[in-house]
Design a protein around this motif. Structure first.
Motif, short mmCIF file in Angstrom:
data_model
loop_
_atom_site.label_atom_id
_atom_site.label_comp_id
_atom_site.label_asym_id
_atom_site.label_seq_id
_atom_site.Cartn_x
_atom_site.Cartn_y
_atom_site.Cartn_z
N GLU A 31 0.74 -1.18 -0.03
CA GLU A 31 0.13 -0.04 -0.08
C GLU A 31 0.85 1.20 0.04
O GLU A 31 0.46 2.27 -0.59
CB GLU A 31 -1.07 -0.10 1.23
CG GLU A 31 -1.82 -1.22 1.32
CD GLU A 31 -3.17 -1.10 2.16
OE1 GLU A 31 -2.94 -0.55 3.05
OE2 GLU A 31 -4.05 -1.86 2.15
N ALA A 32 2.03 1.25 0.66
CA ALA A 32 2.97 2.34 0.41
C ALA A 32 3.37 2.62 -0.83
O ALA A 32 3.51 3.63 -1.52
CB ALA A 32 4.03 2.26 1.56
N ALA A 33 3.73 1.39 -1.42
CA ALA A 33 4.22 1.56 -3.05
C ALA A 33 3.01 2.19 -3.97
O ALA A 33 3.31 2.88 -4.67
CB ALA A 33 4.47 0.16 -3.52
N LEU A 34 2.05 1.48 -3.51
CA LEU A 34 0.62 2.15 -4.21
C LEU A 34 0.45 3.60 -4.30
O LEU A 34 0.30 4.22 -5.15
CB LEU A 34 -0.48 1.30 -3.93
CG LEU A 34 -2.11 1.69 -4.58
CD1 LEU A 34 -2.02 1.64 -5.97
CD2 LEU A 34 -3.14 1.19 -3.71
N ALA A 35 1.02 4.29 -2.74
CA ALA A 35 0.42 5.52 -2.57
C ALA A 35 1.79 6.38 -3.47
O ALA A 35 1.48 7.33 -3.82
CB ALA A 35 0.55 5.95 -1.07
N HIS A 36 2.93 5.68 -3.49
CA HIS A 36 3.83 6.25 -4.25
C HIS A 36 3.56 6.38 -5.77
O HIS A 36 3.86 7.40 -6.30
CB HIS A 36 5.18 5.49 -3.99
CG HIS A 36 6.14 6.34 -4.65
ND1 HIS A 36 6.75 5.99 -6.10
CD2 HIS A 36 7.38 6.84 -4.30
CE1 HIS A 36 7.75 6.32 -6.33
NE2 HIS A 36 8.22 7.22 -5.31
N VAL A 37 2.84 5.45 -6.25
CA VAL A 37 2.49 5.31 -7.66
C VAL A 37 1.30 6.57 -7.93
O VAL A 37 1.55 7.22 -8.95
CB VAL A 37 2.23 4.06 -7.99
CG1 VAL A 37 1.23 4.06 -9.50
CG2 VAL A 37 3.17 3.20 -8.14
N GLU A 38 0.61 6.52 -7.00
CA GLU A 38 -0.67 7.50 -7.13
C GLU A 38 -0.09 9.11 -6.98
O GLU A 38 -0.62 9.74 -7.81
CB GLU A 38 -1.56 7.11 -6.16
CG GLU A 38 -2.48 5.74 -6.52
CD GLU A 38 -3.55 5.64 -5.37
OE1 GLU A 38 -4.53 4.87 -5.80
OE2 GLU A 38 -3.40 5.84 -4.30
N ARG A 39 0.94 9.09 -6.44
CA ARG A 39 1.45 10.54 -6.39
C ARG A 39 2.48 10.70 -7.55
O ARG A 39 2.57 11.89 -7.99
CB ARG A 39 2.33 10.63 -4.94
CG ARG A 39 1.48 10.53 -3.74
CD ARG A 39 2.36 10.97 -2.69
NE ARG A 39 3.58 10.40 -2.34
CZ ARG A 39 3.44 9.26 -1.42
NH1 ARG A 39 2.48 8.83 -0.95
NH2 ARG A 39 4.70 8.58 -1.52
N ASN A 40 3.10 9.85 -8.20
CA ASN A 40 4.32 10.05 -8.95
C ASN A 40 4.52 9.47 -10.20
O ASN A 40 5.27 9.82 -11.24
CB ASN A 40 5.66 9.91 -8.08
CG ASN A 40 5.81 10.43 -6.72
OD1 ASN A 40 6.09 11.49 -6.82
ND2 ASN A 40 5.69 9.59 -5.73
N VAL A 41 3.38 8.57 -10.57
CA VAL A 41 3.27 7.85 -11.90
C VAL A 41 1.93 7.96 -12.56
O VAL A 41 1.04 7.64 -12.34
CB VAL A 41 3.59 6.42 -11.65
CG1 VAL A 41 3.64 5.71 -12.88
CG2 VAL A 41 4.98 6.13 -10.76
N PRO A 42 1.99 9.27 -13.38
CA PRO A 42 0.83 9.23 -14.29
C PRO A 42 0.33 8.19 -15.15
O PRO A 42 -0.69 8.13 -15.49
CB PRO A 42 1.12 10.87 -14.86
CG PRO A 42 2.51 10.84 -15.15
CD PRO A 42 3.17 10.07 -14.05
N ASN A 43 1.25 7.44 -15.54
CA ASN A 43 0.78 6.54 -16.64
C ASN A 43 1.46 5.00 -16.31
O ASN A 43 2.74 4.95 -16.31
CB ASN A 43 1.37 6.70 -18.04
CG ASN A 43 1.03 6.02 -19.05
OD1 ASN A 43 0.41 4.98 -18.98
ND2 ASN A 43 1.35 6.47 -20.28
N LEU A 44 0.42 4.07 -15.99
CA LEU A 44 0.99 2.71 -15.68
C LEU A 44 1.85 2.11 -16.74
O LEU A 44 2.65 1.30 -16.18
CB LEU A 44 -0.09 1.80 -15.15
CG LEU A 44 -0.84 2.32 -14.01
CD1 LEU A 44 -1.89 1.45 -13.41
CD2 LEU A 44 0.00 2.64 -12.77
N VAL A 45 1.59 2.53 -17.97
CA VAL A 45 2.26 1.80 -18.99
C VAL A 45 3.71 1.87 -18.87
O VAL A 45 4.82 0.99 -19.16
CB VAL A 45 1.76 2.35 -20.31
CG1 VAL A 45 2.62 1.87 -21.38
CG2 VAL A 45 0.39 1.96 -20.60
N SER A 46 4.22 3.13 -18.28
CA SER A 46 5.59 3.32 -18.40
C SER A 46 6.29 3.29 -16.98
O SER A 46 7.54 3.57 -16.71
CB SER A 46 5.96 4.93 -18.67
OG SER A 46 5.21 5.76 -17.85
#
Length: 339
Positions: A31-46
């Protein structure tokens, strides 16, 4: 042939070596990694592996990777609490976990990095149809990647068990009992691309069922796609020896002495090494409500850490790739829902 991926179903059925339980510390890490993605990764493909950091669960995934590449060749990761998350969040978590095991690659001509294994009312009788879009029993087969992942979103009302068999064990049994047919299985077979044809290539390709390369055995089995390749007039007709050899492989895979059946619970993830494991699925019954249908999310992953590809494999795949379906003008993308 001695290989740690040489196992038989009854021998490993009650073993816990291939089951990895997600615990509360793992969930907090995910869940910490998910929060990091939601803050910093606009496109899951990349998204990259570093953008889904797993300081705790990452250690367990290293053990998973060892089991896939140098052990039995399959694992079951249990206990991801998917009801806590939206479908978009589940996709991010699943892709993030996958990135710690390999690189996601497109699974179809639409460029989808996430595959939806769900009954769309289709039938394998259609030569341009993919089997995962039906509820029929699937023949034992392999996929076009190094590692296959299946995450259970919804279970079937009845049936739909995943069944696995060690290709190494089957190879060794044929070597001991029918070495004449083993030679047939080392020869090239014609395989249908079922309409997903990269630019400049034919609608079929050739591949041996068994390949021995750089000291390690590899399997490539597509019985349905091989049979449908017979529709092309330029493809040679099956010989009696080929038909007997294919029947023997499938008979042994179904044999209780070799096969391992497992059921998925919601949130369970199965990963398997596509080069040493044959996989199948039993026919199933769905719930009548669309939202309750059996639904798995699939990942195809490539990994340089597993068995070296033979020249047959590199000729089959797109240039520079270890697997996946790459068509001109189709960029990799993520479909959150079945399309």
């Amino acid at each position: 042939m001695i290989d740690p991926a040489d196992w038989r179903g009854p021998e490993v059925k009650n073993s816990r070596d291939w089951v990895y339980q997600i615990d509360e510390a793992d969930i907090a890490d995910i869940e910490a990694a998910l929060a990091h993605v939601e803050r910093n990764v606009p496109n899951l493909v990349s998204m990259t592996r570093d953008e889904f950091p797993l300081k705790v669960f990452g250690g367990k995934l290293k053990a998973v990777k060892r089991q896939l590449n140098d052990g039995l060749g399959f694992v079951l990761v249990r206990g991801l609490p998917i009801d806590r998350y939206s479908r978009e969040q589940v996709a991010a978590i699943y892709l993030g976990i996958g990135l710690h095991l390999g690189k996601p690659v497109p699974q179809n001509g639409k460029g989808h990095l996430l595959g939806h294994i769900i009954n769309l009312g289709s039938s394998m009788a259609n030569p341009n149809q993919r089997g995962h879009e039906s509820k029929e029993t699937l023949r034992y087969h392999t996929d076009e990647c190094d590692v296959v992942g299946l995450l259970c979103l919804h279970e079937a009302k009845a049936g739909g068990a995943s069944t696995l068999a060690s290709a190494v064990a089957i190879h060794n049994a044929i070597q001991a009992e029918r070495p004449d047919l083993l030679q047939v299985l080392y020869q090239p077979w014609y395989i249908d691309r079922r309409g997903e044809i990269p630019e400049g290539l034919k609608p079929w390709y050739t591949m041996p069922i068994f390949t021995y390369h750089e000291g390690r055995l590899m399997v490539w089995l597509e019985p349905g796609y091989s049979a449908s390749a017979q529709r092309f007039p330029e493809v040679p007709r099956y010989t009696d020896a080929q038909l007997e050899a294919m029947r023997l492989v499938e008979t042994l895979a179904h044999d209780p002495r070799f096969r391992l059946d497992m059921t998925f619970g919601k949130g369970d993830i199965q990963f398997l090494n596509n080069h040493v494991i044959l996989h199948s699925r039993t026919e199933y019954e769905d719930y009548p409500e669309l939202e309750r249908r059996r639904h798995l999310l699939r990942l195809w992953l490539t990994s340089e850490d597993t068995r070296a590809l033979s020249p047959w494999h590199t000729a089959r795949h797109a240039p520079g790739s270890r697997g996946g379906v790459y068509l001109k003008g189709i960029a990799p993308n993520i479909a959150i829902n079945p399309v």
